[in-house]
Motif scaffolding. Structure first.
Motif, PDB file in Angstrom:
ATOM      1  N   PRO A 149       0.844  -1.208   0.000  1.00 58.31           N
ATOM      2  CA  PRO A 149       0.000   0.000   0.000  1.00 58.31           C
ATOM      3  C   PRO A 149       0.874   1.250   0.000  1.00 58.31           C
ATOM      4  N   THR A 150       0.285   2.382  -0.293  1.00 54.09           N
ATOM      5  CA  THR A 150       1.044   3.636  -0.312  1.00 54.09           C
ATOM      6  C   THR A 150       0.459   4.623   0.695  1.00 54.09           C
ATOM      7  N   ALA A 151       1.341   5.394   1.314  1.00 51.90           N
ATOM      8  CA  ALA A 151       0.956   6.457   2.253  1.00 51.90           C
ATOM      9  C   ALA A 151       2.214   7.233   2.604  1.00 51.90           C
ATOM     10  N   VAL A 152       2.061   8.520   2.862  1.00 49.77           N
ATOM     11  CA  VAL A 152       3.196   9.332   3.300  1.00 49.77           C
ATOM     12  C   VAL A 152       3.310   9.174   4.811  1.00 49.77           C
ATOM     13  N   LYS A 153       4.328   8.422   5.246  1.00 49.19           N
ATOM     14  CA  LYS A 153       4.521   8.130   6.667  1.00 49.19           C
ATOM     15  C   LYS A 153       5.953   8.464   7.069  1.00 49.19           C
ATOM     16  N   GLU A 154       6.170   8.541   8.384  1.00 50.87           N
ATOM     17  CA  GLU A 154       7.507   8.802   8.928  1.00 50.87           C
ATOM     18  C   GLU A 154       8.183   9.944   8.162  1.00 50.87           C
TER      19      GLU A 154
END
Length: 313
Positions: free
Chosen positions: A269-274
């Motif tokens: 999956p994709t997400a802008v994290k850390e």
């Protein structure tokens, strides 16, 4: 009367027969008889290389997978537990990036530079410098563990069938041996080559996660297949900024390598994290340039971060 002279070698027995002459002609016969060695059945036993013991910090998917690759004499350190002073071997740190300060607090300082090996994604250099960890070991883990207890999947690609996972530092060879015992690839690199590969992976995770976040529900594979032009532009922009900041030259065909890896882990999956450890490093380059009256080296990256309300200033 007949006499026999016997001469042995490893392959043949030579019998030289001669008889007392009964006429003017001497009768000499020479006979060579092949000597067959005794038949023996031998089985070849492959001796598995024993993986040296390690302290493994973090009992999540990666930590448990590393423990399963060992020889049964590792020490698993969970949240809140202390790393022992007298347990010899590497300390494999498999926690979230934001837990790293707590890991240092629970580790004897004499072991920080000597034994710590970090498996975290992202830009670690500023944090290393702030903690005096210039000699710390690192691993770029191009493998995935889908669920706790499941075997890891190697991120081999059609452009790099030999594998992309790499290790650097004092314990790099020991880490490589452990991963290889678990059926994974791992190469040992010197610091300059490792830094280039670290930056490539940083570019991969920053670019693919940001483009994917712009298209809700998009996996890494969907970004590579359906939004290739967007991610291609972002890869080029981030690579140029990183090369200028670090005064390095990347190998050709970076986009091809990163897209090939995305196909290998298409289900991610994709997400802008850390943010601090990933996209935040590139955004800091933008802010530094703008503050100095220079053009933003990553204008597309900045615009998309603002579009998603990841940053506001």
């Amino acid at each position: 009367m007949t006499k026999t002279l016997s001469i042995s070698s490893s392959s043949y027995r030579l019998h030289h027969y001669y008889t007392k002459p009964t006429s003017r002609l001497t009768s000499v016969s020479l006979k060579i008889r092949a000597l067959s060695s005794p038949s023996s059945s031998s089985s070849t036993t492959s001796m598995a290389t024993k993986v040296g013991p390690a302290v493994i910090v973090g009992g999540g998917r990666v930590g448990r997978a590393l423990q399963d690759m060992g020889s049964g004499d590792d020490l698993l350190v969970k949240r809140g537990e202390a790393v022992p002073l007298d347990f010899e071997g590497p300390i494999l740190v498999c926690t979230r990036n934001d837990d790293l300060d707590a890991v240092l607090d629970s580790t004897p300082k004499s072991r920080w530079n000597a034994d710590l090996v970090f498996f975290q994604n992202g830009m670690m250099e500023p944090w290393f410098e702030s903690k005096g960890l210039g000699d710390a070991g690192q691993v770029l883990a191009y493998f995935a563990v889908s669920k706790l207890g499941e075997p890891p999947i190697d991120g081999k690609t059609d452009t790099n069938p030999e594998g992309l996972t790499a290790a650097y530092g004092k314990w790099a060879s020991a880490v490589a041996a452990r991963l290889q015992a678990g059926g994974l690839s791992c190469k040992v690199l010197e610091k300059a080559d490792f830094q280039k590969q670290m930056l490539e992976k940083l570019i991969w995770i920053s670019a693919f996660m940001l483009v994917g976040a712009r298209h809700p529900g998009a996996t890494v594979g969907a970004v590579e297949k359906e939004f290739r032009s967007e991610v291609s532009s972002l890869i080029s922009e981030l690579a140029s900024a990183a090369a200028a900041e670090k005064s390095i030259t990347f190998e050709d065909a970076m986009e091809d390598r990163l897209c090939a890896y995305s196909r290998a882990v298409a289900h991610f999956p994709t997400a802008v994290k850390e943010f601090k450890w990933r996209n935040g490093w590139f955004y800091a380059l933008s802010k530094k340039a703008i503050a100095a009256g220079k053009p933003d080296p990553c204008p597309l990256h900045t615009a998309w971060l603002k579009e998603l309300n990841v940053v506001q200033d």
